[in-house]
Motif scaffolding. Sequence first.
Motif, PDB file in Angstrom:
ATOM      1  N   ILE A 214       0.866  -1.182   0.000  1.00 34.82           N
ATOM      2  CA  ILE A 214       0.000   0.000   0.000  1.00 34.82           C
ATOM      3  C   ILE A 214       0.901   1.230   0.000  1.00 34.82           C
ATOM      4  CG2 ILE A 214      -1.734   1.297   1.294  1.00 34.82           C
ATOM      5  CD1 ILE A 214      -2.663  -1.379   2.502  1.00 34.82           C
ATOM      6  N   CYS A 225      -2.859   6.102   0.380  1.00 35.26           N
ATOM      7  CA  CYS A 225      -3.961   5.409   1.054  1.00 35.26           C
ATOM      8  C   CYS A 225      -4.793   6.419   1.859  1.00 35.26           C
ATOM      9  CB  CYS A 225      -3.364   4.352   1.984  1.00 35.26           C
ATOM     10  SG  CYS A 225      -4.512   3.581   3.114  1.00 35.26           S
ATOM     11  N   ILE A 226      -6.105   6.255   1.859  1.00 32.44           N
ATOM     12  CA  ILE A 226      -6.958   7.146   2.653  1.00 32.44           C
ATOM     13  C   ILE A 226      -7.505   6.443   3.910  1.00 32.44           C
ATOM     14  CG2 ILE A 226      -7.553   8.605   0.675  1.00 32.44           C
ATOM     15  CD1 ILE A 226     -10.329   7.184   0.676  1.00 32.44           C
ATOM     16  N   TYR A 227      -6.985   5.274   4.224  1.00 27.09           N
ATOM     17  CA  TYR A 227      -7.293   4.581   5.491  1.00 27.09           C
ATOM     18  C   TYR A 227      -8.780   4.288   5.660  1.00 27.09           C
ATOM     19  CZ  TYR A 227      -2.513   5.836   6.110  1.00 27.09           C
ATOM     20  OH  TYR A 227      -1.173   5.962   5.883  1.00 27.09           O
ATOM     21  N   ARG A 228      -9.409   3.937   4.540  1.00 30.12           N
ATOM     22  CA  ARG A 228     -10.851   3.705   4.625  1.00 30.12           C
ATOM     23  C   ARG A 228     -11.171   2.264   4.981  1.00 30.12           C
ATOM     24  NH1 ARG A 228     -13.391   1.942  -0.568  1.00 30.12           N
ATOM     25  NH2 ARG A 228     -11.703   0.652  -1.276  1.00 30.12           N
ATOM     26  N   GLY A 229     -10.193   1.370   4.915  1.00 35.08           N
ATOM     27  CA  GLY A 229     -10.370   0.029   5.458  1.00 35.08           C
ATOM     28  C   GLY A 229     -11.007  -1.018   4.555  1.00 35.08           C
ATOM     29  N   PHE A 230     -11.325  -0.665   3.315  1.00 32.71           N
ATOM     30  CA  PHE A 230     -12.026  -1.609   2.443  1.00 32.71           C
ATOM     31  C   PHE A 230     -11.079  -2.365   1.501  1.00 32.71           C
ATOM     32  CE2 PHE A 230     -15.663   0.900   3.784  1.00 32.71           C
ATOM     33  CZ  PHE A 230     -16.697  -0.020   3.820  1.00 32.71           C
ATOM     34  N   CYS A 231      -9.875  -2.689   1.975  1.00 34.58           N
ATOM     35  CA  CYS A 231      -8.901  -3.335   1.088  1.00 34.58           C
ATOM     36  C   CYS A 231      -9.437  -4.650   0.511  1.00 34.58           C
ATOM     37  CB  CYS A 231      -7.607  -3.607   1.826  1.00 34.58           C
ATOM     38  SG  CYS A 231      -6.891  -2.141   2.587  1.00 34.58           S
ATOM     39  N   CYS A 235      -9.520  -1.906  -3.822  1.00 39.18           N
ATOM     40  CA  CYS A 235      -9.162  -0.531  -3.454  1.00 39.18           C
ATOM     41  C   CYS A 235      -9.637   0.440  -4.533  1.00 39.18           C
ATOM     42  CB  CYS A 235      -7.652  -0.416  -3.270  1.00 39.18           C
ATOM     43  SG  CYS A 235      -7.144   1.238  -2.758  1.00 39.18           S
ATOM     44  N   VAL A 237      -9.088   3.432  -4.528  1.00 36.08           N
ATOM     45  CA  VAL A 237      -8.179   4.575  -4.497  1.00 36.08           C
ATOM     46  C   VAL A 237      -6.950   4.336  -5.386  1.00 36.08           C
ATOM     47  CG1 VAL A 237      -6.776   5.983  -2.903  1.00 36.08           C
ATOM     48  CG2 VAL A 237      -8.994   5.109  -2.173  1.00 36.08           C
ATOM     49  N   ALA A 239      -4.476   2.795  -4.156  1.00 35.05           N
ATOM     50  CA  ALA A 239      -3.355   2.832  -3.212  1.00 35.05           C
ATOM     51  C   ALA A 239      -2.829   1.423  -2.964  1.00 35.05           C
ATOM     52  CB  ALA A 239      -3.796   3.457  -1.887  1.00 35.05           C
ATOM     53  N   LYS A 240      -3.713   0.456  -2.888  1.00 36.39           N
ATOM     54  CA  LYS A 240      -3.284  -0.931  -2.673  1.00 36.39           C
ATOM     55  C   LYS A 240      -2.930  -1.573  -4.006  1.00 36.39           C
ATOM     56  CE  LYS A 240      -5.884  -4.450  -2.411  1.00 36.39           C
ATOM     57  NZ  LYS A 240      -6.969  -5.393  -2.116  1.00 36.39           N
ATOM     58  N   ALA A 352      -8.691   2.162   8.666  1.00 35.40           N
ATOM     59  CA  ALA A 352      -7.314   1.836   8.283  1.00 35.40           C
ATOM     60  C   ALA A 352      -7.284   0.449   7.631  1.00 35.40           C
ATOM     61  CB  ALA A 352      -6.363   1.896   9.472  1.00 35.40           C
ATOM     62  N   PRO A 353      -6.252   0.155   6.857  1.00 40.68           N
ATOM     63  CA  PRO A 353      -6.218  -1.148   6.175  1.00 40.68           C
ATOM     64  C   PRO A 353      -6.255  -2.281   7.188  1.00 40.68           C
ATOM     65  CG  PRO A 353      -4.449   0.296   5.387  1.00 40.68           C
ATOM     66  CD  PRO A 353      -5.069   0.974   6.565  1.00 40.68           C
TER      67      PRO A 353
HETATM   68  S1  SF4 Z   1      -8.735   0.147   0.315  1.00 39.10           S
HETATM   69 FE1  SF4 Z   1      -7.060  -0.155   1.732  1.00 39.10          FE
HETATM   70  S2  SF4 Z   1      -5.277   0.589   0.603  1.00 39.10           S
HETATM   71 FE2  SF4 Z   1      -7.053   1.380  -0.451  1.00 39.10          FE
HETATM   72  S3  SF4 Z   1      -7.289   3.415   0.419  1.00 39.10           S
HETATM   73 FE3  SF4 Z   1      -8.598   1.992   1.561  1.00 39.10          FE
HETATM   74  S4  SF4 Z   1      -7.387   1.381   3.311  1.00 39.10           S
HETATM   75 FE4  SF4 Z   1      -6.004   2.309   1.826  1.00 39.10          FE
END
Ligand code: SF4
Lengths: 580, 231
Positions: A214, A225-231, A235, A237, A239-240, A352-353
């Motif tokens: 990430i 990463c925006i720390y939204r937790g839906f890895c 993702c 975003v 980011a992952k 968060a992830p």
């Molecule tokens: S899905 Fe995971 S890696 Fe992607 S932004 Fe959310 S927490 Fe970060």
Amino acid sequence: MSFMHKGSFAMPKDNDSPFLLDRHKRGLQNLDRMARYPKNAPVDLLIVGAGAGGLVLAQRLARAGWKVCVLEKGPFWDPDRDWVSDEKGSSHLYWTDKRIIGGDDPVEMGKNNSGQGVGGSMTHFAGYVPRFHPSDFEVRTRDGVGADWPISYWDLKPYFERVELELPVAGQDWPWGDPHSYPHAPHPVAGAANRAWKGAREYGIEMRVGPVAITNGVFGNRPHCIYRGFCLEGCKVNAKASPLITHLPDGIEHGVEVRADSMAVRIEVDAAGDRVAGVTYMHDGREEFQPADAVAVCGYAIESPRLLLNSTSARWPNGLANDNDLVGRYVMVQGATQVAARFPLELRMYKAPPPEISSEDFYETDESRGFARGFSIQTISPMPIEWAAHVLADGHWGAALREYMRDYNHWSVLGVLCELLPAPDNRVTLADERDQYGMPIARFDYTQGANDKANIAYAKKILQEIWEGAGAQDQLTIDRYAHLVGGCRMGFTAEDSVVDASHRTWGVENLYVVDGSVLPTQGAANPALVIMALADRCAELLKAKRSARASRSARGARRRAGAARWIARTHAGLSRGRGR
Amino acid sequence: MQDPSRLPNLRPKGDNADPEDLPRHRNGITPQMHGRFPDYNVLDETDHWDEVTREVVLDRVENTPGIRFFTAEEAATLKAYCDTITHQHREPRIPVLSFVDEKLLKGQGDGYQYADMPDDGTAWRLVAQGLEYSAQREWRASSFAGAPISTREDIVAVFADGKLQGGPWEQLNVSRVFKLTTKHICQAFYSHPWAWNEIGFGGPAYPRGYAAFGSDHLGDREQWEPIQATP
Ligand code: SF4
Ligand SMILES: Cc1cc2nc3c(=O)[nH]c(=O)nc-3n(C[C@H](O)[C@H](O)[C@H](O)COP(=O)(O)OP(=O)(O)OC[C@H]3O[C@@H](n4cnc5c(N)ncnc54)[C@H](O)[C@@H]3O)c2cc1C
């Protein structure tokens, strides 16, 4: 921290993927430039499966000038359009076609271990990317169980490093196995994981932040990463990491074609049966055939064996490359028991992830524990539906279920990954039932051995003790599995394996398997990184082989073209026959 | 609920929590209108969700699918079963069975079938028959749905132990079918925003993301996130 200075700005030299993406749109931007290879001429390499193994292999060889075509059963994802920030709404990411599961300790498939679509399982993997330890490659020699690999950690090390830079991996300096550091700095640790860390420290266990694929800094056009937790839901975003964004954009730029919604149903061989000629696949309800100079099967631990087993011919009555009844055997999973702990303060683990901190203190064999090999410990934070599975597994329904669910924000979860050993009867076979493509569905039987049970029981006890020490007010336990590997294992001879150290199948000159199914053992680490590293190494070997061959062989080319014409004719005959 | 000795694992067995202890929900809906976060309505946040997610989640709230897979008889039994598993004994209820029905109608499997089990749809139908069989034969009730809540809970407790037998149960692995059906039920229940209101889950989080996840300065709660009531 000490690794910041290494610069979050190091970029891979021979992979422009992060720059080929758009900062504000998540889908691939160069699809209009994607190659379209004709179906009446062989491509240099035809890959089945656009996942971790398949797309790394494709990108590398396209860079070397190969014409590479990839068949992928699932859709070509555009995260903006196709993915949602929602647990239930993400089920289309999983391979949910039916598989029959049996054995004494059956492994549930789908959401937890199999993906589909361009990017493969990594589009919804958690994101942990630890390296295997050097000991993982010589388990038989060291511990007298499992198997040795025909390659060593040191053969793979340069590829681990290259892939870590490409994903890129964020984490603290790693003290376990072969100590190493990571290109990106560790992410901040959220409240729930912090609680787990404190507990572990008090228990005397060392934990480290990461390693996760990430971004933690500027990386081409991939955002932070925006720390939204839906890895695990994909993702949105970028980011992952998944090979959809880490390798395919560059691959497309160099001539990779991906045919999505294309399910390979049979690999065809030439008249003699010692070479493959191409792959028959289903697209839009139609049967198609793509000829190829070589085929790489990259469909993961269930589908790769299934495709080989279904590819029968006069030369291969029991399935392609299956002279010794080894295709589909030695499939492995990891014991992945999780223990949740309750604390007075709110922790809100959905933020968060889910992958945050891990420990490999128990990774290696310790004879005093009474079993061979070990396990790792990781935090993982379930979303509500998974949390409900956790509560149900602990035996609660009705009012108690609702009550534990209402208490969600007070819990933190630790999990283990126990190395379970390969066994020949843990295997994939073909069931009688057929799927929507007319192909027999897979049956996967799994039974734990004594060493496996001892490992899981010990690891569970450690988790429970960590939480007790940390002052948890209550605990909930769920026994589960994670990950899949094996099924086409790599080895030393045709009698002990399906592929050799270069991933080539024994007995079929131009057929390769390059995915998680080749792993002879699975360590206590998550498998994605080692799969990508193996694919990278395989690509190097193929490139070298081809340049050695390039000087020879106008003769070979003629022979291959002849074979392709032969198979195209036969194939046309076959499908007409079936149509009647 | 700062006193954890009330949690189900810790209190005397069979001693049920009293949801009436919980505060009444004041903003939006929770199942049965109680919860830990009385002023939290995740649906107040929809402006912060991306469009695709918003559509998927709101559809769940606004368009309850009709019962088409199950017969009316099966549906009556199974609705009572879903209510027992989710402890929904009065309105407003999350229409769990409607979502299960839709899943089975569309053939949306989870990716596996145990070798000793029929397909998911057949398994559910057998559960409907089995619950009627047990309610009428063993518990002498007029029907499962017509039995008092306590009787239904007694039957489900035996089901959860994998010990219901006879009739339709002989065609099933009883423990596995309990696991299968409760999994489907929870998928439906805990994907519903009303349940998120009850448990204080943040819901969809793109593109906004989170900043307050445990730092010393920001704590664990975003400003928009709910405050927990302590009953
Ligand atoms: S899905 Fe995971 S890696 Fe992607 S932004 Fe959310 S927490 Fe970060
Ligand atoms: C929920 C979840 C969490 C995970 N978490 C982690 C983690 O934290 N860390 C980690 O390292 N690993 C994790 N994994 C595992 C990791 O994602 C896989 O091990 C890895 O992606 C496997 O790589 P692969 O190339 O072998 O197969 P995949 O990446 O699965 O790719 C195989 C592809 O082949 C396609 N395919 C298969 N058969 C056919 C066919 N006949 N025709 C056409 N296409 C076909 C499939 O659709 C799929 O896209 C997780 C997996 C899941 C599901």
